[in-house]
Write a protein that holds these residues in place. Structure first.
Motif, PDB file in Angstrom:
ATOM      1  N   PRO A  71       0.834  -1.212   0.000  1.00  0.00           N
ATOM      2  CA  PRO A  71       0.000   0.000   0.000  1.00  0.00           C
ATOM      3  C   PRO A  71       0.865   1.258   0.000  1.00  0.00           C
ATOM      4  CG  PRO A  71      -0.128  -1.132   2.121  1.00  0.00           C
ATOM      5  CD  PRO A  71       0.699  -1.989   1.219  1.00  0.00           C
ATOM      6  N   LYS A  72       0.435   2.259  -0.774  1.00  0.00           N
ATOM      7  CA  LYS A  72       1.193   3.505  -0.881  1.00  0.00           C
ATOM      8  C   LYS A  72       1.044   4.388   0.339  1.00  0.00           C
ATOM      9  CE  LYS A  72       1.313   3.890  -5.861  1.00  0.00           C
ATOM     10  NZ  LYS A  72       0.959   4.689  -7.024  1.00  0.00           N
ATOM     11  N   GLY A  73      -0.016   4.196   1.061  1.00  0.00           N
ATOM     12  CA  GLY A  73      -0.270   5.031   2.232  1.00  0.00           C
ATOM     13  C   GLY A  73      -1.227   4.316   3.157  1.00  0.00           C
ATOM     14  N   PHE A  74      -1.949   5.101   3.889  1.00  0.00           N
ATOM     15  CA  PHE A  74      -2.882   4.552   4.861  1.00  0.00           C
ATOM     16  C   PHE A  74      -4.189   4.152   4.185  1.00  0.00           C
ATOM     17  CE2 PHE A  74       0.001   7.098   7.365  1.00  0.00           C
ATOM     18  CZ  PHE A  74       0.259   6.258   8.432  1.00  0.00           C
ATOM     19  N   CYS A  75      -4.820   3.133   4.727  1.00  0.00           N
ATOM     20  CA  CYS A  75      -6.144   2.721   4.255  1.00  0.00           C
ATOM     21  C   CYS A  75      -7.147   2.991   5.382  1.00  0.00           C
ATOM     22  CB  CYS A  75      -6.151   1.255   3.848  1.00  0.00           C
ATOM     23  SG  CYS A  75      -5.979   0.108   5.233  1.00  0.00           S
ATOM     24  N   TRP A  76      -8.422   2.786   5.105  1.00  0.00           N
ATOM     25  CA  TRP A  76      -9.458   3.069   6.102  1.00  0.00           C
ATOM     26  C   TRP A  76      -9.214   2.291   7.383  1.00  0.00           C
ATOM     27  CZ3 TRP A  76     -12.725  -0.258   8.514  1.00  0.00           C
ATOM     28  CH2 TRP A  76     -12.844  -1.543   7.973  1.00  0.00           C
ATOM     29  N   ARG A  77      -8.692   1.068   7.265  1.00  0.00           N
ATOM     30  CA  ARG A  77      -8.459   0.213   8.433  1.00  0.00           C
ATOM     31  C   ARG A  77      -7.406   0.838   9.365  1.00  0.00           C
ATOM     32  NH1 ARG A  77     -10.967  -3.236  11.561  1.00  0.00           N
ATOM     33  NH2 ARG A  77     -11.372  -4.896  10.131  1.00  0.00           N
ATOM     34  N   ASP A  78      -6.426   1.505   8.785  1.00  0.00           N
ATOM     35  CA  ASP A  78      -5.402   2.167   9.603  1.00  0.00           C
ATOM     36  C   ASP A  78      -6.011   3.284  10.452  1.00  0.00           C
ATOM     37  OD1 ASP A  78      -3.163   0.649   8.582  1.00  0.00           O
ATOM     38  OD2 ASP A  78      -3.360   1.832   6.740  1.00  0.00           O
ATOM     39  N   PHE A  79      -6.946   4.050   9.866  1.00  0.00           N
ATOM     40  CA  PHE A  79      -7.612   5.107  10.624  1.00  0.00           C
ATOM     41  C   PHE A  79      -8.512   4.504  11.696  1.00  0.00           C
ATOM     42  CE2 PHE A  79      -6.528   7.414   6.719  1.00  0.00           C
ATOM     43  CZ  PHE A  79      -5.799   8.441   7.286  1.00  0.00           C
ATOM     44  N   HIS A  80      -9.193   3.431  11.359  1.00  0.00           N
ATOM     45  CA  HIS A  80     -10.007   2.689  12.328  1.00  0.00           C
ATOM     46  C   HIS A  80      -9.143   2.292  13.524  1.00  0.00           C
ATOM     47  CE1 HIS A  80     -11.116  -1.310  13.892  1.00  0.00           C
ATOM     48  NE2 HIS A  80     -12.364  -0.895  13.814  1.00  0.00           N
ATOM     49  N   ASP A  81      -7.992   1.689  13.246  1.00  0.00           N
ATOM     50  CA  ASP A  81      -7.095   1.230  14.306  1.00  0.00           C
ATOM     51  C   ASP A  81      -6.560   2.387  15.144  1.00  0.00           C
ATOM     52  OD1 ASP A  81      -7.567  -1.299  13.295  1.00  0.00           O
ATOM     53  OD2 ASP A  81      -5.595  -1.500  12.351  1.00  0.00           O
ATOM     54  N   LEU A  82      -6.300   3.525  14.507  1.00  0.00           N
ATOM     55  CA  LEU A  82      -5.815   4.702  15.232  1.00  0.00           C
ATOM     56  C   LEU A  82      -6.887   5.211  16.197  1.00  0.00           C
ATOM     57  CD1 LEU A  82      -3.239   6.481  15.266  1.00  0.00           C
ATOM     58  CD2 LEU A  82      -4.412   7.992  13.661  1.00  0.00           C
ATOM     59  N   ILE A  83      -8.130   5.215  15.765  1.00  0.00           N
ATOM     60  CA  ILE A  83      -9.224   5.652  16.632  1.00  0.00           C
ATOM     61  C   ILE A  83      -9.380   4.692  17.814  1.00  0.00           C
ATOM     62  CG2 ILE A  83     -11.726   5.996  16.781  1.00  0.00           C
ATOM     63  CD1 ILE A  83     -11.562   6.902  13.793  1.00  0.00           C
ATOM     64  N   ILE A  84      -9.309   3.396  17.555  1.00  0.00           N
ATOM     65  CA  ILE A  84      -9.415   2.398  18.622  1.00  0.00           C
ATOM     66  C   ILE A  84      -8.266   2.566  19.611  1.00  0.00           C
ATOM     67  CG2 ILE A  84      -9.308  -0.077  19.147  1.00  0.00           C
ATOM     68  CD1 ILE A  84     -11.991   0.799  17.968  1.00  0.00           C
ATOM     69  N   ARG A  85      -7.075   2.786  19.100  1.00  0.00           N
ATOM     70  CA  ARG A  85      -5.909   2.980  19.981  1.00  0.00           C
ATOM     71  C   ARG A  85      -6.092   4.229  20.837  1.00  0.00           C
ATOM     72  NH1 ARG A  85       0.090   3.407  17.640  1.00  0.00           N
ATOM     73  NH2 ARG A  85      -0.917   5.228  16.787  1.00  0.00           N
ATOM     74  N   ALA A  86      -6.628   5.302  20.246  1.00  0.00           N
ATOM     75  CA  ALA A  86      -6.870   6.531  21.009  1.00  0.00           C
ATOM     76  C   ALA A  86      -7.894   6.274  22.109  1.00  0.00           C
ATOM     77  CB  ALA A  86      -7.353   7.643  20.082  1.00  0.00           C
ATOM     78  N   ARG A  87      -8.940   5.558  21.786  1.00  0.00           N
ATOM     79  CA  ARG A  87      -9.960   5.268  22.799  1.00  0.00           C
ATOM     80  C   ARG A  87      -9.362   4.453  23.948  1.00  0.00           C
ATOM     81  NH1 ARG A  87     -14.996   1.425  23.272  1.00  0.00           N
ATOM     82  NH2 ARG A  87     -16.094   2.555  24.897  1.00  0.00           N
ATOM     83  N   THR A  88      -8.539   3.482  23.625  1.00  0.00           N
ATOM     84  CA  THR A  88      -7.899   2.653  24.644  1.00  0.00           C
ATOM     85  C   THR A  88      -6.988   3.501  25.527  1.00  0.00           C
ATOM     86  OG1 THR A  88      -7.984   0.734  23.180  1.00  0.00           O
ATOM     87  CG2 THR A  88      -6.420   0.644  25.007  1.00  0.00           C
ATOM     88  N   GLN A  89      -6.181   4.369  24.916  1.00  0.00           N
ATOM     89  CA  GLN A  89      -5.247   5.189  25.682  1.00  0.00           C
ATOM     90  C   GLN A  89      -5.952   6.268  26.495  1.00  0.00           C
ATOM     91  OE1 GLN A  89      -1.870   6.689  23.481  1.00  0.00           O
ATOM     92  NE2 GLN A  89      -1.566   4.735  22.447  1.00  0.00           N
TER      93      GLN A  89
END
Length: 160
Positions: free
Chosen positions: A39-57
């Motif tokens: 992949p050349k960059g981020f996909c929707w799943r990467d943003f999903h994971d970032l949001i989940i990580r933020a919620r956890t932290q």
């Protein structure tokens, strides 16, 4: 950021503010080396994971002011947001409003710091980007300053 035909380093992140706590910078970095199928960059799943990580932290609900990037508007992300409306509220920033996005100033700090880097390879650039982002993470005054530069006010947060 590009490394002379050798690939690219992409960054995605969130500046996070919670009343009574120091601000946080949560980010992800991705290398693209031009390999087939990579992949050349981020996909929707990467943003999903970032949001989940933020919620956890952060340990609570999230109100997300989101840049109007095409990838943020994909069907899977919209469905994820709708399915998690109990803890996730999203506001889209206007179509072209970098002045309202504190992350634009974070990216500017990173790029300015490594602008004169004589990198041996893409890995060197990636390490420099991660190092600078880590430094910014431990300087909440810089992250707060990036929010202050937008002119936005966060209700319930202590005045700086």
């Amino acid at each position: 950021m590009r490394g002379r035909g050798s690939g690219r380093v992409s960054m995605a992140g969130m500046t996070c503010y919670k009343p009574g706590e120091r601000c946080r910078l949560i980010y992800a970095v991705r290398e693209y080396r031009g390999r087939k199928g990579e992949p050349k960059g981020f996909c929707w799943r990467d943003f999903h994971d970032l949001i989940i990580r933020a919620r956890t932290q952060l340990g609570g609900p999230i109100v997300l002011a989101w840049a109007n990037v095409r990838l943020h508007l994909t069907k899977p992300l919209r469905e994820f947001i709708e399915a998690n409306a109990a803890w996730l509220t999203v506001f889209q920033l206007p179509a072209y409003a970098p002045g309202l996005n504190p992350l634009e100033d974070i990216w500017s700090l990173v790029k300015r710091d490594i602008g004169n880097l004589a990198a041996a390879d893409l890995g060197h650039i990636t390490r420099a980007v991660k190092h600078r982002l880590k430094q910014i993470q431990y300087r909440p005054d810089l992250v707060d300053g990036c929010l202050a530069a937008t002119g936005l006010i966060m209700d319930g947060l202590p005045a700086g």
